[in-house]
Motif scaffolding. Sequence first.
Motif, PDB file in Angstrom:
ATOM      1  N   ASP A  78       5.552  12.975  13.961  1.00 30.96           N
ATOM      2  CA  ASP A  78       4.445  14.052  13.495  1.00 30.96           C
ATOM      3  C   ASP A  78       3.742  14.656  14.765  1.00 30.96           C
ATOM      4  OD1 ASP A  78       5.106  13.814  10.797  1.00 30.96           O
ATOM      5  OD2 ASP A  78       3.725  12.071  10.426  1.00 30.96           O
ATOM      6  N   LEU A  79       3.778  13.840  15.627  1.00 27.61           N
ATOM      7  CA  LEU A  79       2.939  14.585  16.944  1.00 27.61           C
ATOM      8  C   LEU A  79       3.809  15.618  17.814  1.00 27.61           C
ATOM      9  CD1 LEU A  79       1.501  11.128  18.871  1.00 27.61           C
ATOM     10  CD2 LEU A  79       0.314  12.979  17.715  1.00 27.61           C
ATOM     11  N   GLY A  80       4.989  15.282  17.527  1.00 32.28           N
ATOM     12  CA  GLY A  80       5.840  16.103  18.423  1.00 32.28           C
ATOM     13  C   GLY A  80       5.817  15.935  19.673  1.00 32.28           C
ATOM     14  N   SER A  81       5.955  16.974  20.875  1.00 34.59           N
ATOM     15  CA  SER A  81       5.492  16.666  22.142  1.00 34.59           C
ATOM     16  C   SER A  81       4.097  17.224  22.644  1.00 34.59           C
ATOM     17  CB  SER A  81       6.878  17.483  23.020  1.00 34.59           C
ATOM     18  OG  SER A  81       6.736  17.033  24.272  1.00 34.59           O
ATOM     19  N   PRO A  82       3.511  16.455  22.666  1.00 37.34           N
ATOM     20  CA  PRO A  82       1.918  16.927  22.931  1.00 37.34           C
ATOM     21  C   PRO A  82       1.971  17.441  24.504  1.00 37.34           C
ATOM     22  CG  PRO A  82       1.675  14.853  21.903  1.00 37.34           C
ATOM     23  CD  PRO A  82       3.071  15.143  22.171  1.00 37.34           C
ATOM     24  N   GLY A  83       2.671  17.001  25.436  1.00 36.24           N
ATOM     25  CA  GLY A  83       2.492  17.408  26.770  1.00 36.24           C
ATOM     26  C   GLY A  83       1.498  16.700  27.582  1.00 36.24           C
ATOM     27  N   GLY A  84       1.481  15.417  27.213  1.00 41.04           N
ATOM     28  CA  GLY A  84       0.577  14.590  28.041  1.00 41.04           C
ATOM     29  C   GLY A  84      -0.249  13.647  27.339  1.00 41.04           C
ATOM     30  N   ALA A  85      -0.273  12.370  27.518  1.00 45.05           N
ATOM     31  CA  ALA A  85      -0.918  11.390  26.901  1.00 45.05           C
ATOM     32  C   ALA A  85      -2.362  11.462  27.128  1.00 45.05           C
ATOM     33  CB  ALA A  85      -0.376   9.913  27.225  1.00 45.05           C
ATOM     34  N   ARG A  86      -2.764  11.685  28.402  1.00 44.79           N
ATOM     35  CA  ARG A  86      -4.082  11.462  28.561  1.00 44.79           C
ATOM     36  C   ARG A  86      -4.950  12.885  27.979  1.00 44.79           C
ATOM     37  NH1 ARG A  86      -1.660  10.425  33.855  1.00 44.79           N
ATOM     38  NH2 ARG A  86      -2.128   8.306  34.366  1.00 44.79           N
ATOM     39  N   ILE A  87      -4.361  13.834  27.791  1.00 47.44           N
ATOM     40  CA  ILE A  87      -5.238  14.848  26.954  1.00 47.44           C
ATOM     41  C   ILE A  87      -5.484  14.567  25.584  1.00 47.44           C
ATOM     42  CG2 ILE A  87      -4.745  17.110  26.228  1.00 47.44           C
ATOM     43  CD1 ILE A  87      -3.370  17.611  28.745  1.00 47.44           C
ATOM     44  N   LEU A  88      -4.378  13.872  25.072  1.00 47.41           N
ATOM     45  CA  LEU A  88      -4.175  13.572  23.589  1.00 47.41           C
ATOM     46  C   LEU A  88      -5.258  12.256  23.305  1.00 47.41           C
ATOM     47  CD1 LEU A  88      -2.908  14.579  20.904  1.00 47.41           C
ATOM     48  CD2 LEU A  88      -1.118  12.764  21.283  1.00 47.41           C
ATOM     49  N   GLY A  89      -5.157  11.371  24.334  1.00 49.36           N
ATOM     50  CA  GLY A  89      -6.088  10.099  23.910  1.00 49.36           C
ATOM     51  C   GLY A  89      -5.358   9.318  22.804  1.00 49.36           C
ATOM     52  N   ARG A  90      -5.914   8.034  22.636  1.00 53.15           N
ATOM     53  CA  ARG A  90      -5.717   6.932  21.633  1.00 53.15           C
ATOM     54  C   ARG A  90      -5.541   7.574  20.280  1.00 53.15           C
ATOM     55  NH1 ARG A  90      -8.292   1.315  20.948  1.00 53.15           N
ATOM     56  NH2 ARG A  90      -6.862   0.610  19.354  1.00 53.15           N
ATOM     57  N   GLN A  91      -4.548   7.121  19.781  1.00 53.40           N
ATOM     58  CA  GLN A  91      -4.161   7.732  18.459  1.00 53.40           C
ATOM     59  C   GLN A  91      -4.535   6.617  17.276  1.00 53.40           C
ATOM     60  OE1 GLN A  91      -3.020  11.082  17.729  1.00 53.40           O
ATOM     61  NE2 GLN A  91      -4.127  10.905  19.526  1.00 53.40           N
TER      62      GLN A  91
END
Length: 109
Positions: A78-91
Amino acid sequence: MTYVIGEPCIDIRDKACVDECPVDCIYEGERMLYIHPDECVDCAACEPVCPVEAIVYVDEASEDWQPYVTANADFFADLGSPGGARILGRQPFDAPFVAQQPRRDTAAG
């Protein structure tokens, strides 16, 4: 997919691998870390720094680790490819297979 994170990471999430990843492709779920299969560049920087040896090359994943290969891919369904873990943060979720695993007492170690 190149590298995969498995069972030893559940309820540990040390994050040494996150600090080493040059492309920011290691995302944090509620109980485990996940390597994005499309964002990983197969550099292997994460594997040697993992203190619990939870990261393996996907082609070397044993039969016991196959559910984690699937879980790593499922985490991004469902997340797809957000393009960076730091920007997205903990899920606030994990892949279903990981979420159903028994919790570890991380204080007893």
